[in-house]
Structures are given as C-alpha cells and as structure tokens.
Design a protein around this motif. Structure first.
Motif, short mmCIF file in Angstrom:
data_model
loop_
_atom_site.label_atom_id
_atom_site.label_comp_id
_atom_site.label_asym_id
_atom_site.label_seq_id
_atom_site.Cartn_x
_atom_site.Cartn_y
_atom_site.Cartn_z
N ASP A 284 -6.05 13.23 -8.49
CA ASP A 284 -6.49 12.06 -8.86
C ASP A 284 -5.28 11.08 -9.18
OD1 ASP A 284 -8.93 12.47 -8.41
OD2 ASP A 284 -9.78 12.66 -10.63
N LEU A 285 -4.33 12.03 -10.05
CA LEU A 285 -3.11 10.73 -10.41
C LEU A 285 -2.04 10.38 -9.24
CD1 LEU A 285 -1.01 9.88 -12.53
CD2 LEU A 285 -0.21 12.28 -12.67
N LEU A 286 -2.00 11.72 -8.20
CA LEU A 286 -1.11 11.26 -7.05
C LEU A 286 -1.83 10.09 -6.07
CD1 LEU A 286 -0.33 15.22 -6.36
CD2 LEU A 286 1.44 13.26 -7.21
N ARG A 287 -3.08 10.48 -6.18
CA ARG A 287 -4.03 9.49 -5.17
C ARG A 287 -3.54 7.95 -5.75
NH1 ARG A 287 -8.97 7.57 -5.60
NH2 ARG A 287 -9.39 9.29 -7.13
N THR B 148 -1.40 6.90 -7.37
CA THR B 148 0.12 6.36 -7.28
C THR B 148 0.32 6.22 -5.54
OG1 THR B 148 0.78 8.80 -7.61
CG2 THR B 148 0.98 7.09 -9.36
N GLY B 149 -0.59 6.38 -4.81
CA GLY B 149 -0.29 6.33 -3.39
C GLY B 149 0.26 7.53 -2.50
N ARG B 150 0.38 8.78 -3.10
CA ARG B 150 0.81 9.94 -2.33
C ARG B 150 -0.36 10.65 -1.91
NH1 ARG B 150 4.63 11.76 -7.21
NH2 ARG B 150 3.16 10.44 -8.35
N VAL B 151 -1.03 10.27 -1.13
CA VAL B 151 -2.26 10.68 -0.56
C VAL B 151 -2.14 12.21 0.01
CG1 VAL B 151 -4.32 10.43 1.18
CG2 VAL B 151 -3.21 8.42 0.24
N GLU B 152 -0.98 12.48 0.77
CA GLU B 152 -1.02 13.81 1.46
C GLU B 152 -0.88 14.72 0.01
OE1 GLU B 152 -1.12 15.53 4.30
OE2 GLU B 152 -1.83 13.92 4.77
N ALA B 153 0.08 14.59 -0.81
CA ALA B 153 0.22 15.35 -1.97
C ALA B 153 -1.07 15.54 -2.77
CB ALA B 153 1.49 14.74 -2.91
N ALA B 154 -1.91 14.42 -2.97
CA ALA B 154 -2.98 14.47 -3.56
C ALA B 154 -4.22 15.56 -2.90
CB ALA B 154 -3.58 13.14 -3.80
N LEU B 155 -4.04 15.50 -1.68
CA LEU B 155 -4.91 16.30 -0.62
C LEU B 155 -4.51 17.81 -0.73
CD1 LEU B 155 -5.47 14.38 2.68
CD2 LEU B 155 -7.07 14.90 1.05
N ASP B 156 -3.10 18.12 -1.10
CA ASP B 156 -2.82 19.58 -1.33
C ASP B 156 -3.14 20.13 -2.55
OD1 ASP B 156 -1.49 19.77 1.06
OD2 ASP B 156 0.55 19.13 0.31
N ALA B 157 -3.24 19.14 -3.64
CA ALA B 157 -3.69 19.47 -4.77
C ALA B 157 -5.04 19.76 -4.94
CB ALA B 157 -3.43 18.33 -5.92
N TYR B 158 -6.03 18.75 -4.17
CA TYR B 158 -7.58 19.07 -4.07
C TYR B 158 -7.60 20.33 -3.53
CZ TYR B 158 -8.05 14.08 -5.34
OH TYR B 158 -8.12 13.02 -6.09
N ARG B 159 -7.05 20.60 -2.25
CA ARG B 159 -7.10 21.73 -1.46
C ARG B 159 -6.80 23.07 -2.37
NH1 ARG B 159 -4.01 19.44 2.66
NH2 ARG B 159 -5.29 18.31 3.82
N THR B 160 -5.68 23.10 -3.28
CA THR B 160 -5.37 24.27 -4.22
C THR B 160 -6.87 24.53 -5.20
OG1 THR B 160 -3.13 23.80 -4.08
CG2 THR B 160 -3.68 25.06 -5.72
N GLY B 161 -7.14 23.28 -5.68
CA GLY B 161 -8.33 23.33 -6.64
C GLY B 161 -9.59 23.89 -5.98
N LEU B 162 -9.81 23.71 -4.79
CA LEU B 162 -10.93 24.05 -4.03
C LEU B 162 -10.90 25.51 -3.65
CD1 LEU B 162 -11.51 21.36 -1.46
CD2 LEU B 162 -13.34 22.03 -3.18
N GLY B 163 -9.73 26.20 -3.67
CA GLY B 163 -9.33 27.40 -3.44
C GLY B 163 -9.58 28.20 -4.87
N HIS B 164 -9.64 27.69 -5.87
CA HIS B 164 -9.93 28.28 -7.08
C HIS B 164 -11.50 28.01 -7.41
CE1 HIS B 164 -5.89 29.55 -8.07
NE2 HIS B 164 -5.25 28.30 -7.84
N ARG B 165 -11.87 27.20 -6.77
CA ARG B 165 -13.26 26.97 -7.20
C ARG B 165 -14.32 28.02 -6.38
NH1 ARG B 165 -14.92 24.76 -11.45
NH2 ARG B 165 -14.68 22.83 -12.02
N THR B 166 -13.93 28.01 -4.95
CA THR B 166 -14.76 28.82 -4.14
C THR B 166 -15.63 29.83 -4.80
OG1 THR B 166 -12.93 29.77 -3.20
CG2 THR B 166 -13.71 28.27 -1.85
N ALA B 167 -14.91 31.01 -5.18
CA ALA B 167 -15.44 32.29 -5.63
C ALA B 167 -14.69 32.52 -7.02
CB ALA B 167 -15.74 33.28 -4.61
N PRO B 168 -15.08 32.16 -8.35
CA PRO B 168 -14.66 32.45 -9.39
C PRO B 168 -14.22 33.89 -9.58
CG PRO B 168 -16.17 30.89 -9.75
CD PRO B 168 -16.24 31.55 -8.37
N GLY B 169 -12.98 34.42 -9.81
CA GLY B 169 -12.57 35.81 -9.97
C GLY B 169 -12.21 36.78 -9.01
N THR B 170 -13.19 36.51 -7.75
CA THR B 170 -13.22 37.47 -6.84
C THR B 170 -11.74 37.52 -6.12
OG1 THR B 170 -13.80 35.62 -5.18
CG2 THR B 170 -15.77 37.22 -6.09
#
Length: 447
Positions: A408-411, A413-435
């Motif tokens: 959200d912070l990166l978005r 401040t106009g750094r959309v690509e970096a923001a998308l990378d951060a969101y993707r990393t977060g989604l990777g940890h959300r998918t299957a907690p612990g597995t």
C-alpha cells in the motif's frame, strides 16, 4: 542404590576413617572378620561384600552409603531441599538469585556424581537464562541436561528438549523449534510412551510457534490434544500453562469469551502456586485478549501490570515483548508519541537473534506511526526491516499483513511494480498457512 566406588577408593577411605578414630585393624575387624581381611581391604586388593561394608561402617560410626560412595549421609535429601528452594526462588523471586542457587547445587551434584540432580540443576539454569534473555546460554544448559540424561527414557528428557526448542523459538528460529517439538511428539506417540505430563508440556509449548508460522490448524489441533490430556496430568503449573497457550488458538477462532475463561483458570492456578512470572504472563495474555476485543483501556491496564511484574523480576526479554504489545494499545488509544518512544527504547533489547517476532512487530508499528506522520521514507525503512526479520524467522502468520502494508505504501508513492511484488509475496504466504514450511503432522497421542 547408589553406585559404589572402586575397591581402592573404598580401601583408602576405610583406612583414613579408621586412623581418624584411633582404631587398630583388629578392633575394626572383630568379631566378624580378621585383621588380615581389613588389611587386604585397605590395600584395595579385595572387593568387599555389602555385608562386610555394613559391619565396618557400623564400627566406624558412618552410614553404609557414606563408606561405599564417599557421599555424606542425607546428602541427596539435603540437595533435593536446596533444589526446591532454587525452584521457589525462580518462581517467586529473581532469576539471577535462583541461577546462583542452581550453580552451587550443580557443583555439589557433579562432585558426588548425582546425575538426576545434575540434570535438574542444569534445567533450572536454562530456565533462568530464558527469563533473563540469555538465549544462547540457556540453550547450552538444556543441551547439557539432555547429555546427562542420555541413557534415560525419552519422557525424562522432554523438559530439556522443550527448553532447547523454546530457546530456538525465542531466538526467531521457528522452523527448527517446531521440528524439535514435532519429532519428539512423534517419537513419544509412535513408541507408545504415553506420559501425560510430557505430552501436555510439548503440545502446550508448540502452540506459540505454530501460531507465529501461520499454521493455525495445527495450533488448534495441539490445543485440542492438550485439553484432552489435562485431566491426566499431575502438575498443576503445567495445566495452567496449557490453559494460557490454548487461549491463543481460541482467540484466533474468534472465541473471545472462551479464551478469557481459559486465562481465568490459568491465573487462579498460578495465584495458588505463587508463580509470579507465569502470573505476569497471564496478565500479558489477558491484555492481548482485551486488545483483540477492542477493550483498549483494560488492555493497557493488564499489559502495564504484566510489564511491572516482569520488570521487577528482571525478565528483560519478556518485559521488552510486553512493551511492544503495550505500545500497540497506546497507539490505538491515540498516544502515538508515547508508543513510539517505548518502541525505540525496547528495540535495543530485541533483534533477529533475540525476540525476532516482537522486534518485527516493533518495526511494523513504528512504520505505521511514521506513515501517520507522513514520513514515508522512515515508514518504508521500518516495514523492510520487519519483513527481513519475519522472513528469517519463518513467521508466515504476520508476513502477509506486513506485505500488504508495504505494498500500500509503495503504491501510494507511485512505485506500482514494487507494490505488486510486495502483494505477490504476501499472497504466497496467505495461500496455505504453514504448509510450505511444515512436513507431515506428528503421530497423534492415544487419547
């Protein structure tokens, strides 16, 4: 029965005691033995029978054990009393004072080769080190305790194994802590070593690492097993610790009233047992429950009580961890400056090797406070530091939320690509907690 010394050592001891008492070999031997036998025994050329030693011990006015092992009469009993005293000091007094008592006890136990007491003293020293935040030192004490008990069955070694796992957990090594807990549980359950106290201790202790890793299903299952084992356990302090741990899983499931009831049971047991650090942890946990439930004033009150109790006991690491949660409540109550000051003060006591998850929480909160003050540069720096700490610790439970904040912070401040990378990393940890970090679950206990 205690292991005897070798014939030469016993012979020298008999000779020394006989001379101290001014007895001849004949006077010592009669009426059951000959002076020649006593002479041979003193020279270490014969292994005396129990009967002969009892006769000689009676003539010398000492106990059989003292003559056979060199240990003063009632030594083991006296040391047990001192062990109880050290345990009481740790529970109700100061960790440093208790550590001194345990160290003296360890020296005596080592001198007289009393392995059970050596193991207990090392365990005590390990617990003192955890309380004062000396994690590396604590881990070494627990390892030494395990080594002393190497020949003992696994249930006897569980407390040392659990101590070592907790030291790794507090140091931010979540995966390895879980591995230690799970492999021990697996071995106990598969081999039919159904020791309720040992199993309850492990299930209650693994809940924290599971929750921090985002493995909520496993945490809930561990809590379920712990609750089922509690009626069979013989240690009330252990049952109280279990109730405190189980409250975390109940909270995660939104069962606030049940979590509060679990903590009330734990608090009452700790009050009865006069376990000050554990009672402080209950106030800490109750503050967390209140904060989750939006009762911020009461949360602040409970966390300040916990901080005061832990600070009085000089439990540095735990005091710093409570301070981070107190700062969160202060921020939510509009006292952001006080919160930031508190966080900066405690960050010196927390690091990637010491309280990594709470250090990350401190940086995350400082980032939010900086964002509120429109200092995006400082906010980003704190979020990145928090991310690094959580990734190193494997704390997937908090990573997804942090990635969202950073994105959200990166978005903004106009750094959309970096923001998308951060969101993707977060989604990777959300998918299957612990597995992604945990293998197959350990075998279940025969309930």
């Amino acid at each position: 029965m205690a292991k005897r010394d070798d014939p030469e050592t016993i012979g020298r001891r008999v000779q020394r005691l006989r001379r101290e008492r001014g007895l001849t070999q004949r006077q010592l031997a009669e009426p059951a033995y000959t002076p020649a036998y006593v002479s041979t025994l003193e020279a270490g050329r014969v292994r005396p029978s129990d009967e002969a030693l009892r006769h000689i011990a009676e003539r010398l006015g000492v106990t059989y054990e003292e003559l056979a092992t060199g240990r003063p009469a009632r030594l083991a009993t006296d040391l047990r009393l001192r062990l109880t005293e050290a345990q009481r000091t740790l529970a109700t007094g100061e960790a440093k004072e208790a550590a001194e008592q345990y160290a003296r006890l360890l020296a005596e136990a080592e001198k007289h080769e009393l392995t059970d007491l050596q193991a207990e003293a090392l365990l005590g020293l390990g617990e003192c080190a955890l309380e004062t935040g000396e994690l590396e030192s604590g881990r070494r004490f627990f390892e030494r305790s395990e080594q002393v008990l190497a020949e003992a069955p696994l249930p006897a070694r569980v407390r040392a194994l659990r101590g070592r796992a907790v030291a790794h957990y507090l140091a931010g090594e979540l995966r390895y802590a879980v591995y230690l807990f799970e492999s021990t549980l697996d071995e106990l359950n598969r081999s039919g070593l159904h020791d309720p106290d040992a199993l309850l201790l492990l299930y209650a202790s693994v809940i924290g690492p599971y929750m921090d890793m985002g493995a909520h299903a496993r945490a809930a299952q561990a809590a379920e097993f712990a609750l089922a084992l509690a009626p069979q356990a013989g240690d009330p302090a252990l049952v109280a610790r279990m109730h405190r741990s189980v409250a975390r899983t109940l909270l995660a499931e939104g069962r606030i009233a049940e979590a509060d009831a679990s903590l009330a049971k734990a608090s009452e047991l700790y009050r009865q047992l006069r376990l000050r650090t554990e009672l402080a942890n209950c106030h800490w946990m109750r503050g967390y429950v209140c904060a989750q439930n939006g009762e911020l004033e009461r949360a602040e009150e409970e966390l300040r009580i916990a901080q005061s109790m832990l600070s009085a006991k000089r439990a540095a690491l735990y005091t710093s961890q409570v301070a981070v949660e107190l700062a969160d409540v202060l921020h939510r109550r509009g006292k952001s400056e006080e919160a930031a000051e508190l966080l900066r003060k405690v960050l010196g006591d927390l690091s990637s090797e010491r309280g990594a998850v709470h250090a990350a929480a401190a940086h995350r909160l400082l980032g939010i406070i900086a964002e509120d003050a429109r200092d995006t540069e400082a906010a980003e720096e704190h979020y990145v530091r928090a991310l690094s700490l959580l990734e190193r610790a494997g704390a997937a439970g908090d990573l997804a939320d942090l990635c969202r904040l950073l994105g959200d912070l990166l978005r903004r401040t106009g750094r959309v690509e970096a923001a998308l990378d951060a969101y993707r990393t977060g989604l990777g940890h959300r998918t299957a907690p612990g597995t992604t970090t945990l293998g197959p679950a350990p075998a279940q206990p025969p309930l």
